[in-house]
Design an enzyme around this catalytic site. Structure first.
Site: not given
Lengths: 310, 310, 310
Positions: A216-218
């Site tokens: 996922g993001h980040d």
């Protein structure tokens, strides 16, 4: 994300918002709360998180209530900080997708093996001795290190899955971050690694990912991690070095996993794991405890029969 | 994998290694331990597996200790058998990726429907009446039977996920095997089937696979198996004929599942399953036992309340 | 699926079958049992489902036994209704795959951003302001609404996973349906959405899907649903509006989930869920009950020790 420095007054004008602070206060970046630095604008729209935002490294806070402005900082008052932040990101970092297979603005090192059907977006940077198997897609701004191998049909840099629920729809937080894949990483087939929202999703040096993995993001994955097929890691997790995640493990958002930890296959992790520990189960706990529980549950049907016939 | 026959002395020289045995002892193939035949070289680097390797069908063993050489066999002594084996595989079976959509060395039968974006690697063999939906990727050396249908964005023949952990990285076992898809197989969209390391990953005749399925290296799937979406099978498993795996099932490496067995959805299997049995749970056991356990666990909260109030 | 109207006698002749009913009885469509309308042919081959088929909206039933014909309907007697139905579907709705990237029969609205490697099949309809990231595949007949975003390597409209087990193989039910993606939907990378068999798989307005999501044939997803990465929904499920499915959830076929329900990560749902409820576990139940069970199981090893030492 860094932007060309701009004064508070001018920035607030872009979203027709009132501000509190010196009109010449300088803004040099846009970031969401997990990744803010000095000079950044951040947004906050829920009282629960006001203090976190106001006390973060961010120099300017878009907020939906007039609160006391911390010393040396500035506030921008806006009824919908999420939307205001999106407008600013789109203004400073507009998307302009390349419609050709390899963007002219991509920087590509020596000895790239780029097989048919691969897409390399704008401002992508690719190191030396990289192999991209067929149909790999690399979105704008991503950075691929040296000696990286990415297998077929894998997607690097897709939008963050980060939404605000509105009455009639989900408003997406505008993705303008990047993915950084460090040297010597191997990524399997049909994986997806989402972009950071305004910052970086990172896969650390020499980590190896099997097929069908979702990052996922980040998320920050450390060095020399190993992930078996079907692992899914939600946004903003922090995975240490030499972590092993076996098949089909899922990790909830913002979980922190210490160096050298192991998560056994099919587990669902929703709490932090300390360095060196082995976890199992859904929800996951220390593997030894879970094995004791499994052993106990096996005895339970007979135990109940016995108790009820005594 | 078969190689052009070579004498022991010459082979050992390629990795600067000492050998034990007749210098004219003949080597005709390279295989890892799960797939060795007479004439093959195999490697072993852990005392725990010495006997298995020495007593296997392999005629020549790369080993990191001078042990007694079995009659009629030969040993090659090398401090890092894993690396030595990799060097030999790369020497005899070098990779030379095709950079065009359909390799000139591919053999293609009658009536192929090849939709846009498909990639067909070197020495791939495709039978008659095959349908490849868009963006299917078939790596070098894979063999696709007659009447096979493969849906969009599926990857056939990606590298084995097989590594040796080193101090600073993971060393990958060099993949030089293949995938064999037998006649009448249907494979869904966005699946991945990894290549055998030196041998074959096989999907048996008339098996049907849904979407998002992962088949690890050197897995052998029998005939007329059915796998629902999200199934992941780790390396070297052996799945019998007419086996049914429901959605999101995971199977650990080297597990053997008998003919006609069924694994219910979401189970994680880490032990062999006999023919005809139905398993459930993570870790999976016989479904009837697991259902009894689930029923018992439902009663447990009230049982505990009762015990502690008595 | 609608077809050009045809008389019973002519239709029965196509499959060399005896019929019961007025030879001028009109047939206007072909549908499988979950989606039948007046004028349709449906098939049934198991006594268990005879009544359902005979009493459905279908006007004509292909059946493997001479039963009493409901008033105003017609029967077609065939030893293999499944195969007979397939023959008719192939006859009236033959497949004719486009071998170019964008079919000439596709209808495309304003402002499509179509990135490299995307495939758009025959009779596909795409609304205004749609973004297709690289290597998205859209099979024949699918309908994409306005403002839809689909991320890289996603597959829309792959064949239904719907088979009849025969002695020597699995016979596939011929897929001739479609996928309808309504306005404002966002679909992540490497997802798969299967076509309806003869009807529609639908993703409702403003729903958002993360990466690696599988939606089976004939599923209906409501408006403003949110699905996190790795969700797999089997065929013919009906998901209400504003439903939230967290990561790696699996849902068995034909399950109905009410508006506003939530399923927690890693759950496996095999029963209907009422509006507004929260479920957890595999098999899933009301989350509060499951949490009580998990808490109880944690105490079980010590409880057993205590009971056996008393």
């Amino acid at each position: 994300m860094q932007i060309n420095p701009i004064h508070l007054k001018e920035l607030a004008a872009l979203i027709n918002a009132k501000f509190i602070g010196n009109e010449h206060h300088l803004i040099t970046g846009l970031n969401e709360i997990h990744r803010v630095n000095t000079g950044d604008v951040v947004f906050v729209d829920h009282p629960k998180y006001y203090n976190k935002a106001l006390n973060s490294a961010a120099s300017t806070i878009i907020i939906n209530k007039e609160v006391e402005c911390p010393l040396g900082k500035a506030l921008i008052i806006h009824p919908e900080p999420f939307t205001a932040f999106n407008i600013l990101c789109e203004h400073f970092l507009p998307k302009n997708y390349s419609l050709i297979e390899t963007s002219n603005t991509a920087f590509i090192g020596h000895n790239l093996i780029k097989m048919p059907g691969c897409y390399i977006g704008n401002n992508v940077s690719i190191g030396n001795n990289v192999t991209l198997h067929p149909n790999v897609v690399i979105y704008d701004n991503c950075v691929i290190g040296n000696n990286v191998i990415i297998h077929a049909n894998t997607t690097i840099g897709s939008d963050a899955f980060y939404f605000k629920r509105r009455e009639k729809n989900y408003e997406a937080l505008y993705t303008c971050g990047e993915v950084v894949i460090e040297d010597d990483v191997i990524i399997g087939a049909n994986c997806t690694i989402d972009s950071g929202v305004t910052s970086t999703t990172k896969i650390g040096r020499a980590s190896v990912l099997d097929n069908h993995i979702h990052i996922g993001h980040d998320v920050e994955v450390g060095e020399q991690c190993l992930m078996a097929a079907g692992v899914a890691i939600a946004g903003v997790c922090k995975i240490g070095n030499k972590v092993t995640l076996w098949g089909q493990v899922g990790i909830s958002s913002s979980v922190i996993i210490g160096d050298g930890a192991t998560v056994l296959a099919k587990s669902g992790v929703n709490e932090n794991i300390k360095a060196g520990e082995t976890y199992f189960g859904a929800p996951a706990g220390p593997a030894k405890e879970k094995m004791r529980e499994i052993f106990a549950v096996k005895q339970l049907p007979n135990l109940i029969s016995k108790l009820y016939t005594e």
